[in-house]
Motif scaffolding. Structure first.
Motif, mmCIF file in Angstrom:
data_model
loop_
_atom_site.group_PDB
_atom_site.id
_atom_site.type_symbol
_atom_site.label_atom_id
_atom_site.label_comp_id
_atom_site.label_asym_id
_atom_site.label_seq_id
_atom_site.Cartn_x
_atom_site.Cartn_y
_atom_site.Cartn_z
ATOM 1 N N SER A 26 16.848 53.508 36.129
ATOM 2 C CA SER A 26 16.518 52.253 36.735
ATOM 3 C C SER A 26 16.325 51.147 36.984
ATOM 4 C CB SER A 26 15.422 52.969 38.453
ATOM 5 O OG SER A 26 13.998 52.534 37.715
ATOM 6 N N LEU A 28 18.381 50.483 34.062
ATOM 7 C CA LEU A 28 20.034 50.179 33.467
ATOM 8 C C LEU A 28 20.547 49.258 34.602
ATOM 9 C CD1 LEU A 28 19.459 52.877 31.702
ATOM 10 C CD2 LEU A 28 18.524 51.199 31.016
ATOM 11 N N THR A 29 20.432 48.812 34.978
ATOM 12 C CA THR A 29 21.255 47.826 35.835
ATOM 13 C C THR A 29 22.745 47.351 36.150
ATOM 14 O OG1 THR A 29 20.063 46.002 36.129
ATOM 15 C CG2 THR A 29 18.947 47.100 36.673
ATOM 16 N N MET A 31 24.049 49.200 33.689
ATOM 17 C CA MET A 31 25.272 49.830 33.416
ATOM 18 C C MET A 31 26.434 50.123 34.022
ATOM 19 S SD MET A 31 23.413 54.140 32.797
ATOM 20 C CE MET A 31 22.991 54.200 34.141
ATOM 21 N N CYS A 52 21.591 51.193 40.180
ATOM 22 C CA CYS A 52 22.379 51.211 39.145
ATOM 23 C C CYS A 52 23.364 50.246 40.120
ATOM 24 C CB CYS A 52 22.521 52.580 38.335
ATOM 25 S SG CYS A 52 20.680 53.213 37.956
ATOM 26 N N VAL A 55 27.656 50.104 37.743
ATOM 27 C CA VAL A 55 28.102 51.616 37.598
ATOM 28 C C VAL A 55 29.630 52.286 38.080
ATOM 29 C CG1 VAL A 55 28.080 54.192 38.031
ATOM 30 C CG2 VAL A 55 25.671 53.171 37.135
#
Length: 171
Positions: A26, A28-29, A31, A52, A55
């Motif tokens: 969570s 990995l904003t 990503m 995220c 994404v």
């Protein structure tokens, strides 16, 4: 704990990974791509997945996820490709998300599906084969609700719609 704040691509698919998706994902904003398909991941798809927000492509296909897709999934405003086939999901409600494109035949591999709702999106092209995915939903023997209203589907309603779940009875 180290945070990989610059991680943009996480590709861990086609391994023998087990367990649930770690909560640390969570953070990995930034990503943009998450590929974790073809593993043995299980549990529910966690609600924090909506954090995220960068994404645009996510694959959770061919795992052992169950339950429903969390409503926080709707916060993934940049998502363009999402694959989740060959799991044990019972509910997919992606209504009112401005989704575009074509619904894939792979939806039929979600055999435990009970609710499938794509109401009020921008799906379909107004062409003849827009509803071909319905032919494959016959594999979803417990399907009790299919929502595709308020889209741009075209063509003829396939006769295979009569093969959808015969287990539903009105109260």
């Amino acid at each position: 704990m180290c945070h990989y704040t610059k991680l943009v691509v996480l590709s861990i698919g086609a391994n023998r990974l087990e367990g649930q998706i770690p909560r640390q994902f969570s953070t990995l904003t930034k990503m943009k791509l998450l590929s974790s398909g073809v593993n043995n991941l299980f549990g529910t798809i966690p609600p924090w997945i909506g954090n995220c927000s960068s994404v645009f492509r996510m694959s959770l296909a061919k795992n052992n996820f169950q339950g429903s897709i969390p409503t926080a999934f709707g916060r993934l405003s940049k998502l363009k490709v999402f694959t989740v086939y060959d799991n044990y999901l019972t509910e997919i409600d992606l209504s009112q998300n401005n989704l575009t494109g074509k619904l894939l035949d792979d939806l039929g591999s979600l055999k435990d599906l009970v609710i499938l709702n794509f109401d009020d999106n921008i799906l379909g092209s107004g062409k003849v084969d827009d509803l071909s995915f319905i032919n494959f939903l016959a594999n979803c023997t417990g399907l009790s609700m299919l929502g595709i209203a308020g889209n741009h589907f075209g063509g003829v309603l396939p006769s295979s719609i009569s093969y959808l779940s015969n287990q539903y009875s009105q109260a």
